[in-house]
Design an enzyme around this catalytic site. Structure first.
Site, PDB file in Angstrom:
ATOM      1  N   GLU A 137       0.862  -1.192   0.000  1.00 36.70           N
ATOM      2  CA  GLU A 137       0.000   0.000   0.000  1.00 36.70           C
ATOM      3  C   GLU A 137       0.891   1.232   0.000  1.00 36.70           C
ATOM      4  O   GLU A 137       2.123   1.124   0.053  1.00 36.70           O
ATOM      5  CB  GLU A 137      -0.944  -0.016   1.212  1.00 36.70           C
ATOM      6  N   HIS A 191      -8.421   9.998   3.965  1.00 42.08           N
ATOM      7  CA  HIS A 191      -8.140   8.907   3.031  1.00 42.08           C
ATOM      8  C   HIS A 191      -8.406   9.428   1.621  1.00 42.08           C
ATOM      9  O   HIS A 191      -9.434  10.062   1.374  1.00 42.08           O
ATOM     10  CB  HIS A 191      -9.044   7.705   3.331  1.00 42.08           C
ATOM     11  N   ARG A 239      -0.449   9.071   2.014  1.00 44.50           N
ATOM     12  CA  ARG A 239      -1.864   9.465   1.884  1.00 44.50           C
ATOM     13  C   ARG A 239      -2.093  10.964   1.843  1.00 44.50           C
ATOM     14  O   ARG A 239      -2.955  11.444   1.120  1.00 44.50           O
ATOM     15  CB  ARG A 239      -2.646   8.913   3.067  1.00 44.50           C
ATOM     16  N   HIS A 264     -10.539  10.013   7.827  1.00 48.65           N
ATOM     17  CA  HIS A 264     -10.372   8.567   7.986  1.00 48.65           C
ATOM     18  C   HIS A 264      -9.794   8.184   9.347  1.00 48.65           C
ATOM     19  O   HIS A 264     -10.185   7.176   9.933  1.00 48.65           O
ATOM     20  CB  HIS A 264      -9.453   8.084   6.867  1.00 48.65           C
ATOM     21  N   ARG A 292      -0.232   8.682   9.400  1.00 40.87           N
ATOM     22  CA  ARG A 292      -0.091   7.241   9.647  1.00 40.87           C
ATOM     23  C   ARG A 292       0.212   6.469   8.354  1.00 40.87           C
ATOM     24  O   ARG A 292      -0.413   6.703   7.317  1.00 40.87           O
ATOM     25  CB  ARG A 292      -1.390   6.700  10.255  1.00 40.87           C
TER      26      ARG A 292
HETATM   27  C1  SIN Z   1      -7.562   0.957   3.435  1.00 45.45           C
HETATM   28  O1  SIN Z   1      -7.961  -0.181   3.222  1.00 45.45           O
HETATM   29  O2  SIN Z   1      -7.221   1.736   2.548  1.00 45.45           O
HETATM   30  C2  SIN Z   1      -7.517   1.441   4.851  1.00 45.45           C
HETATM   31  C3  SIN Z   1      -6.397   0.871   5.548  1.00 45.45           C
HETATM   32  C4  SIN Z   1      -5.862   1.837   6.556  1.00 45.45           C
HETATM   33  O3  SIN Z   1      -6.495   2.842   6.859  1.00 45.45           O
HETATM   34  O4  SIN Z   1      -4.750   1.653   7.008  1.00 45.45           O
END
Ligand code: SIN
Length: 525
Positions: free
Chosen positions: A113, A228, A274, A335, A370
């Site tokens: 990610e 997010h 993010r 988020h 985060r």
């Molecule tokens: C997501 O699935 O994008 C959220 C995961 C997260 O907030 O760490």
């Protein structure tokens, strides 16, 4: 007033609260209080996964560096070290309790990610990781006799005596009940509901932060809110999360002219941190005069998309969007809050007898932003640590204390809540400045004049908490005169002076007070 006495009181039943309960169970009676049903927590809705070093191709040192980098220089290194070092053992334990993480053959399937430099994100049922964690932890809790659940009880305030926490007053079936305990652990999650666009469930109204603050605990880093980048933006649809794992698997961000834009903003493109992606999206929305951008998975193939993201696929279909063949309209949404009740890496708050773990707490592990999928891990690691620490409490609860409850109700409650969420999105959202924050502060003040302490029902008490947390977010955002991580000030785009320090607030009579030792000193950027 009815009352009950237990050894350990836990408020909240997400991953942090349940993990703490399991740790405490051998040392006395544990009561887990929830304002809704026990499974209704932010954990339940977590999609993408849980990050930890579980393969030979990865190293805890790299996870540590990635976390620090995403945190933009403000992480507490000791907390990060604890998280990445203890994470793999906590996951192995969860697997031994029955957690069914997705696998490729015999090996754990690991995704990547944003801002991770290795594949280390475990997931379950494709995109329902939180649900699986909640299932396993609730099952474990059910198997332990000394843990009892206490659902549909709203925590009104902490029971304070001589600056020690002796439990909490809760509202159950319209009556106030005093729950006395040697140690009280707040694991109430975050405050996403303060914003009109959020991926968080309705329960995330900042309750734990507000009640701890009223009791005199310190809150820290409250200006750092994570937005997010991708939530669903379709008429009539909720701001449903479109997991970052989708970009991890190759989904692209396009503006409304179907032009890919992220490579212009960051070398990691769609997998940038993010805060960078969210601001880039806002910038493209402004450039194109649109209220959304699009997420594109069409090139990934229907079979893969349906198998990898089954829950997102099903949910979007309800709004007439086939994520394997349509562009998905998307925009950022609140988020996660990096700040919270200031705690040590053992979950100790600044009040004796009061502990906090998970999103409600601030160990400093996330710094100013985060790293994706570090929050479920935080809940597991610091939930377990907090449970261990709470066993050592020396508090002896004094019983028979009285509680003064507001007697009047507020007609305008729902309307003020709605306006508050809109105001926070517009004035204290992804891009802030002194002018917008001062306007927000003035609006909060005017509502206080209307409300005048009429907090009687659960909904009104939630509003009270939301107003308290909104106040602290705005004050913190005004105090940090510079842009760091997720806190972006359009009037101070540089980091500003003393940017590495943390802003901490505590209550002094009814005013917000800044503790000067850790404050960002005045001055312009
Ligand atoms: C997501 O699935 O994008 C959220 C995961 C997260 O907030 O760490």
């Amino acid at each position: 007033m009815n009352s009950e006495t237990v050894d350990f009181l836990i408020i909240g039943s997400g991953v942090a609260g349940l993990r703490a309960a399991i740790e405490l169970a051998a040392h006395g009676s544990v009561l887990v209080v929830t304002k809704d049903k026990p499974s209704e927590s932010t954990t339940e809705y977590a999609q993408g996964g849980i990050a930890a070093v579980m393969s030979d191709e990865d190293r805890v040192g790299i996870h540590y560096e990635d976390t620090l980098k995403a945190g933009d220089g403000v992480c507490r290194k000791k907390a990060v070290k604890t998280l990445v070092e203890e994470g793999p053992d906590r996951i192995a334990e969860l697997i031994s309790w029955g957690a069914a993480f997705d696998r490729e053959g015999m090996k754990l399937a690991l995704s990547i990610e944003g801002a991770h430099s290795k594949r280390r994100v475990l997931h379950a049922h494709g995109d329902s990781t939180g649900k699986e964690l909640e299932r396993v932890l609730l099952n474990k809790v059910r198997s332990i006799d000394s843990i009892r659940k206490y659902p549909h009880a709203f925590t009104m305030d902490l029971i304070m005596n001589d600056a020690e926490c002796h439990g909490a007053y809760v509202l159950k079936k319209g009556e106030v009940v005093a729950l006395y305990a040697r140690a009280t652990i707040l694991a109430t999650g975050g405050a996403g509901q303060l914003f009109s666009r959020t991926t968080n469930p309705l329960v995330a109204t900042g309750d734990g932060m507000a009640i701890a603050f009223r009791a005199g605990a310190e809150l820290e880093d409250m200006e750092f809110i994570q937005f997010h980048p991708t939530s669903l933006y379709a008429p009539g649809a909720p701001h449903f999360l479109l997991s970052e794992a989708m970009r991890g698997e190759g989904a692209l961000l396009l503006n409304i002219h179907e032009k890919r834009f992220m490579p212009e903003y960051h070398p990691k493109a769609e997998l940038a941190p993010r805060d960078v992606v969210s601001r880039a999206i806002i910038s493209e929305m402004v450039k194109t005069g649109s209220d959304h951008v699009c997420l594109d998975l069409r090139h990934l193939g229907k079979d893969f998309v349906k198998k990898r993201f089954p829950m997102i696929y099903r949910t979007c279909l309800r709004y007439d969007i086939d994520i394997s063949s349509d562009l998905i309209p998307t925009s950022p949404a609140a988020h996660y809050i990096m700040g919270g009740i200031k705690t040590s890496i053992h979950g100790e708050s600044t009040i004796k007898g009061l502990y906090a773990a998970g999103e409600v707490a601030c160990t400093g592990v996330h710094g100013a932003n985060r790293l994706a999928s570090n929050s479920l891990l935080e809940g597991l690691v610091f939930g377990a640590r907090t449970g261990k620490a709470a066993v050592r409490t020396t508090v002896r609860p004094e019983k028979g204390l009285s509680y003064q409850r507001d007697a009047a109700s507020l007609e305008e409650c729902d309307e003020i809540k709605r306006e508050l969420r809109k105001m926070m999105w517009e004035r204290a959202g992804i891009i802030r400045c002194a002018e917008s924050l001062h306007a927000g502060k003035a609006t909060l003040f005017s509502w206080r004049e209307i409300i005048k302490g009429k907090y009687f029902t659960r909904s009104e008490l939630e509003l009270k908490n939301m107003l308290t947390v909104a106040d602290i977010i705005i004050e913190s955002a005004l105090t940090r005169k510079g842009s760091v991580g997720a806190h972006f000030r359009s009037d101070c785009k540089e980091r500003g002076r003393d940017w590495e320090t943390h802003i901490t607030w505590n209550r002094s009579s009814f005013e917000l007070k800044q503790t000067t030792a850790e404050a960002v000193s005045g001055g312009e950027c």
